[in-house]
Enzyme design. Sequence first.
Site, PDB file in Angstrom:
ATOM      1  N   HIS A  20       0.827  -1.201   0.000  1.00 46.00           N
ATOM      2  CA  HIS A  20       0.000   0.000   0.000  1.00 46.00           C
ATOM      3  C   HIS A  20       0.864   1.254   0.000  1.00 46.00           C
ATOM      4  CE1 HIS A  20      -3.087   2.676   2.193  1.00 46.00           C
ATOM      5  NE2 HIS A  20      -3.382   2.655   0.914  1.00 46.00           N
ATOM      6  N   ASP A  28       7.747   7.940 -20.593  1.00 48.62           N
ATOM      7  CA  ASP A  28       8.116   8.033 -21.992  1.00 48.62           C
ATOM      8  C   ASP A  28       9.593   7.691 -22.132  1.00 48.62           C
ATOM      9  OD1 ASP A  28       9.627  10.399 -21.386  1.00 48.62           O
ATOM     10  OD2 ASP A  28       7.890  11.656 -21.797  1.00 48.62           O
ATOM     11  N   HIS A  97       7.045  19.516 -13.352  1.00 44.09           N
ATOM     12  CA  HIS A  97       7.818  18.406 -13.912  1.00 44.09           C
ATOM     13  C   HIS A  97       9.114  18.144 -13.142  1.00 44.09           C
ATOM     14  CE1 HIS A  97       8.951  15.464 -16.872  1.00 44.09           C
ATOM     15  NE2 HIS A  97      10.043  16.128 -17.206  1.00 44.09           N
ATOM     16  N   TYR A 119       5.725  14.895 -21.809  1.00 39.81           N
ATOM     17  CA  TYR A 119       5.136  14.697 -20.480  1.00 39.81           C
ATOM     18  C   TYR A 119       4.265  13.445 -20.385  1.00 39.81           C
ATOM     19  CZ  TYR A 119       6.950  19.366 -20.060  1.00 39.81           C
ATOM     20  OH  TYR A 119       7.794  20.448 -20.066  1.00 39.81           O
ATOM     21  N   ALA A 120       4.605  12.424 -21.133  1.00 44.58           N
ATOM     22  CA  ALA A 120       3.868  11.156 -21.100  1.00 44.58           C
ATOM     23  C   ALA A 120       4.448  10.279 -19.996  1.00 44.58           C
ATOM     24  CB  ALA A 120       3.934  10.464 -22.459  1.00 44.58           C
ATOM     25  N   ASN A 121       4.222  10.713 -18.763  1.00 46.02           N
ATOM     26  CA  ASN A 121       4.753  10.040 -17.579  1.00 46.02           C
ATOM     27  C   ASN A 121       3.697  10.068 -16.490  1.00 46.02           C
ATOM     28  OD1 ASN A 121       7.611   9.990 -18.618  1.00 46.02           O
ATOM     29  ND2 ASN A 121       7.300  12.194 -18.508  1.00 46.02           N
TER      30      ASN A 121
END
Length: 130
Positions: A20, A28, A97, A119-121
């Site tokens: 948990h 990316d 970021h 920003y594909a994270n």
Amino acid sequence: MKKQGILNSHISKVLSELGHTDTIVIADCGLPIPQGVKRIDIALKPGMPGFLNTLETVLEDMKIEKATLAREIQVHNPSLHQDIQSLIDQETEYVPHEQFKQLTREAKAIIRTGEATPYANIILHAGVIF
């Protein structure tokens, strides 16, 4: 051979070991991966596999309670942001970021995709199934 779920043994192992609030990152191909954090590199070429396909697959196998995104995705990749929102019903936190990159240091693993858009994270925070 597994009949269902994630076939990648490294991803499957990490997910089965999460507790948990532990975190994993789906990234990316350009996100820096801090030393000491487990790298699961599934990138084959730019765009393959994509971030969204990877996220969908992980979400089928992982219970999350929260997600963290870089605030910049809202402006610099709004279509992907919208797609992510359609997949995640849980709380979503937005951070700059640079702070996002700092948070990746605490992840149990970073799954590096072939995604080549800005920003594909995402940081996924493990929930509990009970």
